[in-house]
Design an enzyme around this catalytic site. Structure first.
Site, PDB file in Angstrom:
ATOM      1  N   LEU A   9       0.820  -1.209   0.000  1.00 25.41           N
ATOM      2  CA  LEU A   9       0.000   0.000   0.000  1.00 25.41           C
ATOM      3  C   LEU A   9       0.856   1.263   0.000  1.00 25.41           C
ATOM      4  O   LEU A   9       0.395   2.325  -0.405  1.00 25.41           O
ATOM      5  CB  LEU A   9      -0.945   0.003   1.207  1.00 25.41           C
ATOM      6  CG  LEU A   9      -2.039  -1.071   1.180  1.00 25.41           C
ATOM      7  CD1 LEU A   9      -2.849  -1.032   2.471  1.00 25.41           C
ATOM      8  CD2 LEU A   9      -2.951  -0.894  -0.028  1.00 25.41           C
ATOM      9  N   GLU A  24       5.018  -7.767   6.199  1.00 23.10           N
ATOM     10  CA  GLU A  24       4.622  -6.768   7.202  1.00 23.10           C
ATOM     11  C   GLU A  24       5.664  -6.640   8.315  1.00 23.10           C
ATOM     12  O   GLU A  24       5.935  -5.525   8.787  1.00 23.10           O
ATOM     13  CB  GLU A  24       3.251  -7.101   7.792  1.00 23.10           C
ATOM     14  CG  GLU A  24       2.101  -7.141   6.787  1.00 23.10           C
ATOM     15  CD  GLU A  24       2.030  -5.941   5.872  1.00 23.10           C
ATOM     16  OE1 GLU A  24       2.428  -4.837   6.281  1.00 23.10           O
ATOM     17  OE2 GLU A  24       1.591  -6.109   4.715  1.00 23.10           O
TER      18      GLU A  24
HETATM   19 NI    NI Z   1       3.888  -3.243   2.567  1.00 20.51          NI
END
Ligand code: NI
Length: 165
Positions: free
Chosen positions: A92, A134
């Protein structure tokens, strides 16, 4: 609940190492809930707190088709891994860019849940890739950092062009 602003690569804040959560509190749970809402709205399958400018070791992940399988990891640690797998990743914070990255195929992760309770989870496939991606954010690493300098420069140029138009 609130939609948080997602930092865009190459923002230098994406390269900072996040701090451990000392105590899982109502503030932590509020942040988790805002992060989940932000991820779902984007939409994305994972989000790390540093991406929303909160330098804490918190990630949220949901790889389900209908956004109904939220997983929360506070102070996550990969305690075991094996195998190698290459998978196309996106982020993102790096919109519109995808690249194949090598990761462990299977991982075992230990973390705290939203109540501050320790749990362990074994993951493979997309879930394992997503958790590793992440956790990298918590250590100030964005997936494009694994690419060559030339490829990275090209991506930065492309993202800057996108912002201007
Ligand atoms: Ni990422």
């Amino acid at each position: 609940m609130a939609i948080l602003n997602i930092l865009r690569y190459p923002d230098p804040r994406l390269h900072m190492v996040a701090d451990e959560v000392a105590e899982v509190s109502d503030d932590t749970r509020q942040l988790v809930s805002d992060m989940a809402e932000t991820m779902y709205q984007a939409p994305g399958i994972g989000l790390a707190a540093p991406q929303v400018d909160r330098l804490l070791r918190i990630i949220v992940v949901d790889i389900s088709e209908h956004q109904n399988d939220l997983r929360v990891f506070i102070n996550p640690q990969i305690i075991d891994k094996d195998g190698v797998r290459e998978c196309e990743e996106g982020c993102l914070s790096v919109p519109g860019i995808y690249a194949s990255i090598q990761r462990a195929e299977r991982i075992r992760v230990r973390a705290l849940d939203e109540n501050g309770k320790t749990f362990e989870l074994e993951a493979d496939g997309l879930l394992a890739v997503c958790i590793q991606h992440e956790i990298d954010h918590l250590d100030g690493r964005v997936f494009v950092d694994y690419l060559s300098r030339i490829k990275r420069d090209r991506i930065i140029k492309k993202l800057k062009k996108g912002t201007r138009s």
